[in-house]
Design an enzyme around this catalytic site. Structure first.
Site, PDB file in Angstrom:
ATOM      1  N   ARG A   1     -15.763  -7.648  16.600  1.00 17.16           N
ATOM      2  CA  ARG A   1     -15.973  -7.966  18.021  1.00 17.16           C
ATOM      3  C   ARG A   1     -16.405  -6.695  18.742  1.00 17.16           C
ATOM      4  O   ARG A   1     -16.351  -5.606  18.178  1.00 17.16           O
ATOM      5  CB  ARG A   1     -14.641  -8.433  18.626  1.00 17.16           C
ATOM      6  CG  ARG A   1     -13.580  -7.353  18.504  1.00 17.16           C
ATOM      7  CD  ARG A   1     -12.311  -7.635  19.276  1.00 17.16           C
ATOM      8  NE  ARG A   1     -11.449  -6.459  19.288  1.00 17.16           N
ATOM      9  CZ  ARG A   1     -10.582  -6.140  18.339  1.00 17.16           C
ATOM     10  NH1 ARG A   1     -10.434  -6.920  17.278  1.00 17.16           N
ATOM     11  NH2 ARG A   1      -9.847  -5.035  18.429  1.00 17.16           N
TER      12      ARG A   1
ATOM     13  N   GLU B   1       0.847  -1.196   0.000  1.00 18.97           N
ATOM     14  CA  GLU B   1       0.000   0.000   0.000  1.00 18.97           C
ATOM     15  C   GLU B   1       0.879   1.241   0.000  1.00 18.97           C
ATOM     16  O   GLU B   1       2.001   1.206   0.496  1.00 18.97           O
ATOM     17  CB  GLU B   1      -0.843   0.060   1.295  1.00 18.97           C
ATOM     18  CG  GLU B   1      -2.017  -0.860   1.341  1.00 18.97           C
ATOM     19  CD  GLU B   1      -2.810  -0.732   2.653  1.00 18.97           C
ATOM     20  OE1 GLU B   1      -2.551   0.195   3.445  1.00 18.97           O
ATOM     21  OE2 GLU B   1      -3.682  -1.581   2.859  1.00 18.97           O
TER      22      GLU B   1
ATOM     23  N   HIS C   1       1.000  -0.280  18.731  1.00 24.74           N
ATOM     24  CA  HIS C   1      -0.324  -0.788  18.366  1.00 24.74           C
ATOM     25  C   HIS C   1      -1.215  -1.076  19.577  1.00 24.74           C
ATOM     26  O   HIS C   1      -2.266  -1.685  19.431  1.00 24.74           O
ATOM     27  CB  HIS C   1      -0.225  -2.015  17.444  1.00 24.74           C
ATOM     28  CG  HIS C   1       0.595  -1.729  16.211  1.00 24.74           C
ATOM     29  ND1 HIS C   1       0.156  -0.890  15.208  1.00 24.74           N
ATOM     30  CD2 HIS C   1       1.832  -2.124  15.850  1.00 24.74           C
ATOM     31  CE1 HIS C   1       1.086  -0.800  14.283  1.00 24.74           C
ATOM     32  NE2 HIS C   1       2.118  -1.534  14.640  1.00 24.74           N
TER      33      HIS C   1
HETATM   34  C1  MV4 Z   1      -1.078   1.925   7.564  1.00 22.49           C
HETATM   35  C2  MV4 Z   1      -0.362   3.055   8.038  1.00 22.49           C
HETATM   36  C3  MV4 Z   1       0.053   3.979   7.131  1.00 22.49           C
HETATM   37  N1  MV4 Z   1      -0.191   3.797   5.797  1.00 22.49           N
HETATM   38  N2  MV4 Z   1      -1.313   1.803   6.238  1.00 22.49           N
HETATM   39  C4  MV4 Z   1      -1.156  -0.539  11.648  1.00 22.49           C
HETATM   40  C5  MV4 Z   1      -1.879  -1.791  11.992  1.00 22.49           C
HETATM   41  C6  MV4 Z   1      -2.875  -2.021  10.916  1.00 22.49           C
HETATM   42  N3  MV4 Z   1      -4.189  -2.069  11.481  1.00 22.49           N
HETATM   43  C7  MV4 Z   1      -2.707  -0.911   9.948  1.00 22.49           C
HETATM   44  N4  MV4 Z   1      -1.702  -0.047  10.441  1.00 22.49           N
HETATM   45  C8  MV4 Z   1      -1.265   1.022   9.702  1.00 22.49           C
HETATM   46  N5  MV4 Z   1      -1.512   0.976   8.360  1.00 22.49           N
HETATM   47  C9  MV4 Z   1      -0.868   2.710   5.398  1.00 22.49           C
HETATM   48  N6  MV4 Z   1      -1.076   2.538   4.093  1.00 22.49           N
HETATM   49  C10 MV4 Z   1      -0.140   3.135   9.414  1.00 22.49           C
HETATM   50  C11 MV4 Z   1      -0.578   2.115  10.248  1.00 22.49           C
HETATM   51  C12 MV4 Z   1      -0.282   2.279  11.651  1.00 22.49           C
HETATM   52  C13 MV4 Z   1      -1.292   2.433  12.589  1.00 22.49           C
HETATM   53  C14 MV4 Z   1      -2.633   2.416  12.244  1.00 22.49           C
HETATM   54  C15 MV4 Z   1      -3.613   2.554  13.192  1.00 22.49           C
HETATM   55  C16 MV4 Z   1      -3.250   2.738  14.530  1.00 22.49           C
HETATM   56  C17 MV4 Z   1      -1.946   2.771  14.887  1.00 22.49           C
HETATM   57  C18 MV4 Z   1      -0.942   2.618  13.928  1.00 22.49           C
HETATM   58  C19 MV4 Z   1       0.377   2.656  14.320  1.00 22.49           C
HETATM   59  C20 MV4 Z   1       1.353   2.491  13.395  1.00 22.49           C
HETATM   60  C21 MV4 Z   1       1.026   2.300  12.055  1.00 22.49           C
END
Ligand code: MV4
Length: 521
Positions: free
Chosen positions: A300, A208, A243
């Site tokens: 959930r 992505e 996270h």
């Molecule tokens: C991302 C992102 C930035 N760009 N996708 C982290 C776990 C998963 N649920 C998706 N995540 C992320 N995806 C793109 N294309 C940054 C994160 C991310 C994040 C997302 C939600 C809550 C905390 C986070 C911490 C680090 C990275």
């Protein structure tokens, strides 16, 4: 006993969880007039959820792989005790499609979505495909597993570096790698695949565009089995570390009523596309320009559901149970307006001054905050043993107030009322986050906490000085209480001794130590 729209509630429900969420489900059942069966491991024989349920059955030794994760054993217990339904809580078996299916095949009701919806959202690439087909915006990227580094580079060059490699079977950040240039791709892909294989038994990885500095905003949805699906607005979950969310709020400072209704409609579309029934949450990234992207759906009830409950006035766990019993949602989507502001702090048995090392031991003394707008959802009490077998989250402190500023002040007040003696906790770290100007302005992203950690964990003073200060304060308090020479004038003037502030230089540790010394058993 309340009945809703022709749906007879169950008469008995098995709670397949422990800690605060087990108690949360038991409380919902008590209000609905549903009897409860708790299950517990040998480590939890004296846990509050065992006592509060109508019946309790020991299901095995402390490790969750030998107790709370033994789905077939839990189903057997439900059948044997005459429970008609199983509530999985969060974690443990809550998002295992095989368990939801096994519950159904045993003739019981799973309080959650159909196994098919869990499966559809469990694969992140399948969820992306589903979202795209429903017209839900996702981050630019692929929906197929990558074949090799050359293919990954070709795709990355289409929308530009940096890109993010993600595990198809993933979630929770495992198997994720940021790639800044073509030269880094080969190694990054190999390590992402290795990590995915180890974590999920599947090495499929997709790519992505990397979104820099977004917020994490999620939308709560509620769907019944009769085609009704509504959203209940957003939760702001950007304050997280590795996270793990630490503070959540509803609403979000970054979401206007117009954006709320667009994101809400999007979440409902994603839920409908998955054939979703029951409570669920769509996770989004919200970037600085106000663009939002669907990430994944949590199938959930979530840890942070109380903030939505406080701003909507709805009991989400009761609705989960009613929906599972076949009830029809009695409301349609009107323009949803949150009432006031809610904040949740996750109180964990971790030591922020020591790299968030898990802390263990006996809770010698617990003083729970109360007063206006304060809610305490906990799995602990005085005397609880905190070990290493389960999640370090001990309790959630949730407040509700008319505005965000008042909610922050109320949370700060409640955190200072809270005493947990015997183990280290995140309590004072939460106070420091609340006191930070960036948190107060709401100008934060998912990276904010980790980047600010140094500032938030510097010791206020060295331990020896703190010890002396605490001793001095305890002595002063003792003198005040037993008619010593100090503060005689304050007492004579009718003010309670020591309640008077000696000016701005009266440091907060004195207030703390005094309160603790006066309160103690
Ligand atoms: C991302 C992102 C930035 N760009 N996708 C982290 C776990 C998963 N649920 C998706 N995540 C992320 N995806 C793109 N294309 C940054 C994160 C991310 C994040 C997302 C939600 C809550 C905390 C986070 C911490 C680090 C990275």
């Amino acid at each position: 006993m309340s009945t809703v729209a022709g749906a007879p509630p169950f008469t008995k429900l098995l709670v397949a969880n422990r800690g605060e969420i087990a108690l949360r489900v038991i409380r919902a059942c008590q209000e609905l007039g549903v009897r409860t069966v708790a299950v517990y491991s040998e480590a939890d024989a004296h846990a509050p959820h065992v006592r509060e349920a109508d019946e309790a059955v020991c299901v095995g030794p402390p490790p969750s792989s030998q107790s709370y994760l033994l789905g077939d054993r839990l189903i057997e217990v439900a059948l044997r005790t005459g429970a008609q339904a199983i509530h999985p809580g969060y974690g443990f078996l809550s998002e295992r499609a095989w368990f939801a299916r096994a519950v159904r095949e045993a003739g019981l009701v799973f309080v959650g979505p159909p196994a098919e919806a869990i499966e559809a959202m469990g694969s992140k690439t399948a969820a992306r495909q589903l979202a795209i087909s429903a017209g839900v915006p996702v981050v630019p990227g692929t929906t197929e597993a990558l074949r090799d580094a050359d293919e990954a580079i070709a795709i990355a060059e289409k929308f530009g570096f940096p890109v993010l490699l993600k595990a198809a079977a993933g979630g929770g950040g495992k198997g994720m790698r940021i790639v800044h240039s073509a030269a880094e791709m080969k190694d990054a892909l190999a390590s992402a695949k290795r990590e995915s294989q180890n974590a999920f038994g599947d090495d499929a990885v997709y790519v992505e565009k990397y979104i820099d500095g977004p917020r994490h905003v999620e939308i709560q949805v509620l769907a019944d089995a009769h085609g009704n699906c509504v959203h209940l607005g957003e939760r702001e979950c950007s304050v997280q570390r590795r996270h793990q969310k630490m503070i959540e709020e509803a609403p979000s400072v970054a979401v206007s009523p117009a954006l709320r209704s667009r994101m809400g409609a999007t979440a409902v579309a994603a839920a409908r596309a998955a054939g979703y029934v029951n409570a669920g949450t769509c996770e989004f990234l919200l970037d600085r320009s106000g663009e939002f992207y669907f990430l994944e759906m949590n199938t959930r009830i979530q840890v942070e559901h109380p903030v939505t409950e406080l701003v909507t006035g709805m009991d989400l766990v009761q609705w989960q149970i009613r929906i599972a019993a076949g009830a029809t949602l009695p409301f349609a989507q009107t323009e949803f307006t949150p009432r006031g502001w809610a904040i949740e702090c996750r109180i964990t048995s971790e030591d922020p001054s020591n790299g968030f090392l898990p802390s263990t031991g006996r809770i010698e003394h617990l003083h729970v905050p109360s007063g206006p707008g304060v809610r305490w959802d906990a799995g602990i009490e005085s005397g609880s043993e905190v070990g290493l077998f389960y999640d370090p989250m001990l309790a959630k402190l949730i407040v509700h107030a008319p505005t965000r500023a008042l909610a922050i002040a109320r949370m700060r007040r409640a955190l200072l009322e809270l005493t947990i003696d015997g183990i280290e906790t995140s309590r004072s770290f939460h106070v420091r986050v609340l006191d930070h100007p960036a948190f107060q302005s709401g100008d934060i992203s998912i990276q904010w906490l980790e980047r600010t950690l140094g500032e938030l964990t510097t010791p206020v003073s060295d331990r020896a000085t703190l010890r002396l200060a605490a001793l001095a304060s305890a002595l002063m308090t003792h003198e005040e209480r037993h008619g010593g020479r100090r503060n005689v004038s304050a007492s004579a003037s009718g003010e309670p001794a020591g309640a008077r502030s000696d000016g701005a230089d009266r440091a907060s540790w004195i207030e703390r130590s005094r309160r603790d010394a006066l309160r103690g058993p």
